[in-house]
Scaffold this active site. Structure first.
Site, PDB file in Angstrom:
ATOM      1  CG  HIS A 122      -1.895   0.984   1.420  1.00 20.07           C
ATOM      2  ND1 HIS A 122      -1.637   2.268   1.846  1.00 20.07           N
ATOM      3  CD2 HIS A 122      -3.227   0.923   1.205  1.00 20.07           C
ATOM      4  CE1 HIS A 122      -2.772   2.948   1.888  1.00 20.07           C
ATOM      5  NE2 HIS A 122      -3.757   2.163   1.505  1.00 20.07           N
ATOM      6  CG  ASP A 199       0.447  -2.378   6.045  1.00 18.74           C
ATOM      7  OD1 ASP A 199      -0.545  -2.510   6.799  1.00 18.74           O
ATOM      8  OD2 ASP A 199       0.383  -1.810   4.941  1.00 18.74           O
ATOM      9  CD  GLN A 202      -7.051  -4.474   4.148  1.00 23.74           C
ATOM     10  OE1 GLN A 202      -8.013  -5.119   4.557  1.00 23.74           O
ATOM     11  NE2 GLN A 202      -7.181  -3.233   3.717  1.00 23.74           N
ATOM     12  CE  LYS A 225      -7.380  -0.026   6.293  1.00 21.64           C
ATOM     13  NZ  LYS A 225      -8.061   0.325   5.060  1.00 21.64           N
ATOM     14  CB  CYS A 365      -3.678   3.215  -1.547  1.00 22.34           C
ATOM     15  SG  CYS A 365      -4.899   4.453  -1.184  1.00 22.34           S
TER      16      CYS A 365
HETATM   17  N1  PMP Z   1      -1.877  -0.792   4.511  1.00 18.45           N
HETATM   18  C1  PMP Z   1      -2.838  -1.533   3.950  1.00 18.45           C
HETATM   19  C2  PMP Z   1      -2.510  -2.918   3.471  1.00 18.45           C
HETATM   20  C3  PMP Z   1      -4.128  -1.021   3.826  1.00 18.45           C
HETATM   21  O1  PMP Z   1      -5.086  -1.746   3.261  1.00 18.45           O
HETATM   22  C4  PMP Z   1      -4.394   0.289   4.313  1.00 18.45           C
HETATM   23  C5  PMP Z   1      -5.775   0.902   4.181  1.00 18.45           C
HETATM   24  N2  PMP Z   1      -6.346   0.791   2.923  1.00 18.45           N
HETATM   25  C6  PMP Z   1      -3.358   1.007   4.894  1.00 18.45           C
HETATM   26  C7  PMP Z   1      -2.119   0.436   4.980  1.00 18.45           C
HETATM   27  C8  PMP Z   1      -3.550   2.396   5.419  1.00 18.45           C
HETATM   28  O2  PMP Z   1      -4.411   2.396   6.494  1.00 18.45           O
HETATM   29  P1  PMP Z   1      -4.941   3.782   7.101  1.00 18.45           P
HETATM   30  O3  PMP Z   1      -5.474   4.567   5.934  1.00 18.45           O
HETATM   31  O4  PMP Z   1      -6.002   3.361   8.053  1.00 18.45           O
HETATM   32  O5  PMP Z   1      -3.793   4.444   7.760  1.00 18.45           O
END
Ligand code: PMP
Length: 411
Positions: A122, A199, A202, A225, A365
């Site tokens: 991401h 990270d 998910q 999430k 993203c």
């Molecule tokens: N890493 C991953 C794998 C994600 O799916 C996301 C959210 N789409 C993020 C990081 C970022 O999370 P946040 O926007 O809650 O900081």
């Protein structure tokens, strides 16, 4: 035995119509819905206990502080951290990863060092490392993805070497829906003297995560999430590393003594939490964790896999539909990115919305991944435990209808 069909009732937002159709919410990888209990926790805090934490000696301040810190303890248990000193409240995964690139990265990454990520990251697990590499004259290296949608572990063994200072990888991809071999990567990182950052955005909402068992040095995730509110997240870090790191932000709450020209910091975890934190968010995340724990993360994982076993073959059976990532249901989580031949993913998501089915479309993203897969974008349906087979059927039905619609060239 949990009756998952009953749990849906805990989510009032799901009981509405969108475009005259009952809502089917399948955008859970972006954010999940909140159960009544979490909404109640927010309201209860503001109605009864609202006060600033760690400051006042009055009763409300003591209550707010106790609830805030109690939530930290709930998180500690949930991810099996050794102690609450290792659990830092953040705004979310993005903040956690940015803090690490600044605090750990600026102190410990040297010119010529290498930072290893993968092509399926991401943006929040790419850009902080690009920035760090640029600041330090370090090199950012990418681990490839195999033809069948897995992180290439054989290549990882070559890319991670004695020059590697940091390895930072998603536990579960938000596009490919694949679970990455974190334990193996931790071992590779440690054998080469690097730290391992995960990270977990998910992963934590969908499966049991034990940070000690993984032996990851840092692990970041987001409250929103996993049934919690937005604006609150967690960064786990091993005490011995956090002790060596400097705070990223300075101000109230994080100090011990402030002199005219220098200051000292509070102990962990507070030295990283400058300013008034998201108290209500932290408390409500604690409520979300109570809720998830009551259901049981193993049950949630099993139930979601049942949904994947149900929906994935139906998706695969649609002529012209391509699912990205592993093709075997046992290797795929409830994050399902796909394209339908001849239909732009944005048109697809709009058409599904007309049927009341909420999915995401775009690059998720993950622009480097899209480029790697030679795709401009994909649609993505992502499931959570309050979804059911009827939701999956509605998705399939809406996809078939959309296919027909575009085939006839009506627009
Ligand atoms: N890493 C991953 C794998 C994600 O799916 C996301 C959210 N789409 C993020 C990081 C970022 O999370 P946040 O926007 O809650 O900081």
């Amino acid at each position: 035995m949990i009756d998952f069909t009953q749990l849906r009732k805990d989510f009032p937002i799901l009981f509405q119509e969108v475009n005259d159709e009952p809502l089917v919410y399948l955008d859970n990888a972006a954010t999940t819905q909140k159960p009544t209990l979490v909404l109640d926790a927010l309201r209860h805090y503001y109605e009864n206990d609202n006060a600033n934490v760690h400051r006042g000696v009055h009763t409300l301040a003591e209550r707010a502080t106790a609830d805030y810190e109690n939530s930290r303890e709930k998180i500690r248990t949930f991810i099996n951290a050794k102690e609450t000193a290792e659990v830092l409240f953040t705004r979310g995964t993005t903040t956690g990863l940015n803090w690490l690139s600044r605090s750990y990265g600026d102190a410990f990454v040297q010119e010529g060092d290498e930072i290893v990520i993968s092509f399926m990251e991401h943006h929040s697990n790419i850009i902080p490392w690009q920035q760090l590499a640029n600041r330090k004259g370090a090199t950012l290296r990418y681990i490839s993805i195999t033809e069948d949608g897995f992180l290439d572990l054989e290549e990882a063994k070559k890319v991670i070497n004695s020059k590697t200072a940091i390895v930072s990888i998603a536990h579960v991809s938000n596009v490919l829906g694949v679970v990455n071999p974190i334990k193996e990567l931790v071992q590779l990182a440690h054998q080469n003297g690097a730290v391992m950052i995960v990270d977990g955005a998910q992963a934590v909402p969908h499966m049991k995560v034990d940070v000690q068992e993984l032996d990851a040095d840092f692990y970041a995730f987001s409250g929103h999430k996993m049934c919690g509110p937005t604006g609150i997240g967690v960064l786990y870090g091993k005490r011995e590393l956090l002790e060596q790191m400097e705070p990223i932000e300075f101000g109230g709450e994080m100090i011990d003594f402030v002199n005219l020209y220098d200051s000292t910091w509070k102990e962990l975890p507070w030295k990283f939490e400058a300013g008034t934190p998201n108290i209500a968010g932290a408390i409500a995340l604690g409520a979300a964790i109570d809720y998830l724990s009551e259901i049981g993360m193993d049950s949630i994982h099993r139930y979601e896999q049942e949904l994947v076993d149900y929906v994935m073959p139906k998706l695969q059976a649609i002529d012209g539909l391509t699912i990205y990532g592993p093709q075997d249901t046992k290797d795929h989580t409830g994050v399902l990115a796909f394209n339908l031949e001849g239909v732009h993913p944005h048109d697809l998501a709009t058409a599904l919305d007309m049927e009341g089915v909420a999915v995401r479309a775009g690059h998720h993203c993950a622009q480097p991944l899209m480029k790697y897969l030679h795709l401009p974008a994909t649609a993505r349906a992502s499931f959570y435990f309050y979804n059911n087979k009827a939701d999956a059927d509605r998705l399939i039905f809406a996809l078939e209808a959309t296919k027909e619609f575009f085939k006839d060239g009506i627009i």
